[in-house]
Design an enzyme around this catalytic site. Structure first.
Site, short mmCIF file in Angstrom:
data_model
loop_
_atom_site.label_atom_id
_atom_site.label_comp_id
_atom_site.label_asym_id
_atom_site.label_seq_id
_atom_site.Cartn_x
_atom_site.Cartn_y
_atom_site.Cartn_z
N ARG A 81 12.49 -3.09 -8.20
CA ARG A 81 10.97 -2.64 -8.48
C ARG A 81 10.97 -2.28 -10.11
O ARG A 81 11.81 -1.69 -10.37
CB ARG A 81 10.53 -1.63 -7.53
CG ARG A 81 10.25 -1.73 -6.03
CD ARG A 81 9.57 -3.11 -5.85
NE ARG A 81 8.11 -2.66 -6.02
CZ ARG A 81 7.54 -2.02 -5.38
NH1 ARG A 81 7.75 -1.62 -4.13
NH2 ARG A 81 6.15 -1.71 -5.85
N ARG A 115 13.65 9.93 10.90
CA ARG A 115 14.57 9.07 9.91
C ARG A 115 13.57 9.09 8.47
O ARG A 115 14.20 8.75 7.37
CB ARG A 115 14.91 7.73 10.27
CG ARG A 115 13.80 6.65 10.43
CD ARG A 115 14.26 5.43 10.53
NE ARG A 115 13.13 4.35 10.62
CZ ARG A 115 12.56 3.83 11.64
NH1 ARG A 115 13.25 4.24 12.97
NH2 ARG A 115 11.78 2.94 11.84
N PRO A 129 0.95 -1.19 -0.10
CA PRO A 129 0.07 0.05 0.04
C PRO A 129 0.73 1.42 0.02
O PRO A 129 1.82 1.19 0.70
CB PRO A 129 -0.86 -0.27 1.19
CG PRO A 129 -0.74 -1.55 1.52
CD PRO A 129 0.57 -2.12 1.23
N GLU A 130 0.54 2.09 -0.80
CA GLU A 130 1.06 3.54 -0.70
C GLU A 130 0.55 4.62 0.37
O GLU A 130 -0.43 4.00 0.92
CB GLU A 130 1.11 4.18 -2.08
CG GLU A 130 1.74 3.28 -3.22
CD GLU A 130 2.36 3.87 -4.53
OE1 GLU A 130 2.43 4.97 -4.45
OE2 GLU A 130 2.34 3.01 -5.58
N LYS A 153 4.41 5.12 4.91
CA LYS A 153 3.48 3.99 4.96
C LYS A 153 3.47 3.28 6.33
O LYS A 153 3.17 2.21 6.57
CB LYS A 153 4.34 2.87 4.01
CG LYS A 153 4.53 3.51 2.73
CD LYS A 153 5.14 2.45 1.65
CE LYS A 153 5.38 3.02 0.40
NZ LYS A 153 6.14 2.25 -0.61
N ASN A 200 5.32 2.53 -5.91
CA ASN A 200 5.76 2.22 -7.21
C ASN A 200 4.70 2.92 -8.31
O ASN A 200 5.35 3.54 -9.44
CB ASN A 200 5.97 0.83 -7.62
CG ASN A 200 6.79 0.61 -8.67
OD1 ASN A 200 7.73 1.35 -9.14
ND2 ASN A 200 6.62 -0.78 -9.50
#
Length: 267
Positions: free
Chosen positions: A251, A121, A2-3, A52, A162
């Site tokens: 990817r 981060r 999931p984005e 995410k 992606n």
């Protein structure tokens, strides 16, 4: 995986459903039983997303951190709660709703310090109002790494996956292998603002739609409104050239060789 828009929608749903409620928490699967017992009977204070990552705040300084990974699902349903089906890592239940978490990469209790470490981060998230795009730009402008890889690096820019990577590069005419240091500041800021709008639209409609309104008539009736993502070998909607694919950091890349010309060594 999931984005970022999916996690934001989930955080908003959990916020609207459980914030302010005292909930029951359990781990039908058993793998989260000890931590679920600490949450059981406590009040949900709120939920938010960072890239995410999903963060659910409980009273008593306890924070639920969830990363869905490739296979995780967190479904929110109205009561009455049905018997758990499958490997339910965590169930949260109020008087009006319940939520079952299955298959996450991470499900753990964190302290506020661990949350602060995560936010430090991660790169800026286009869906967060506190995001500073210049943090990402400072990383990109100094890097010889391809922009297609930098956009997927969550320490550079959080929440982009992606699909958004492929589509945003097409919308801005940037080849995915163009080095970050060859991207101009103005190009990046336009790309960032476009991501802010596109990802917010993704939160609103629940899916990624990236084709500009004036180009929608060019999309096949049974196709998702995407320019290049998973359209390998098909004709580009705008110029007719064949959409290409390659692999970068594990990817698939997708791009149009005419609309996104290869970088030739000049900015």
């Amino acid at each position: 995986m999931p984005e970022g828009h999916t996690l934001r929608r989930l955080a908003d749903e959990l916020q609207a459903t459980f914030a302010g409620d005292v909930v029951r928490a359990s781990s039908p699967q058993g793998r989260f039983a000890e931590s679920a017992a600490l949450l059981d009977g406590s009040r949900v204070l709120g939920a938010e997303a960072a890239g995410k990552h999903l963060l659910v705040d409980f009273e008593g300084g306890r924070l639920l951190h969830v990363h869905l990974g490739l296979y995780g699902k967190f479904l929110v349903l109205p009561t009455p709660a049905t018997p758990p089906v499958g490997q339910v890592r965590l169930r949260i239940e109020s008087q009006t709703a319940f939520a079952d978490l299955r298959g996450p990469t991470a499900c753990e209790l964190w302290t506020p310090a661990q949350e602060a470490e995560l936010l430090a981060r991660l790169g800026p998230d286009p869906l967060r109002t506190d995001a500073d795009p210049m943090r990402a730009w400072q990383r990109i402008r100094r890097s010889a790494t391809p922009i297609g890889a930098l956009l997927m690096d969550q320490s550079v820019l959080a929440g982009v996956g992606n699909v958004y990577r492929a589509e945003i590069l097409f919308r801005h005419g940037l080849h995915p292998l163009r080095p970050g240091l060859a991207v101009r500041r103005g190009q990046f800021l336009e790309l960032w603002q476009d991501l802010v709008v596109l990802m917010a639209d993704g939160v609103r409609v629940g899916r990624i739609e990236t084709v500009r309104p004036e180009h929608l008539p060019l999309v096949a009736e049974d196709a998702l409104p995407r320019y290049v993502y998973r359209r390998t070998g098909e004709a580009c909607l705008l110029c007719g050239r064949t959409v290409l694919t390659d692999v970068l950091v594990g990817r698939n890349l997708y791009w149009c060789p005419r609309c996104q010309p290869a970088y030739r060594g000049t900015r």
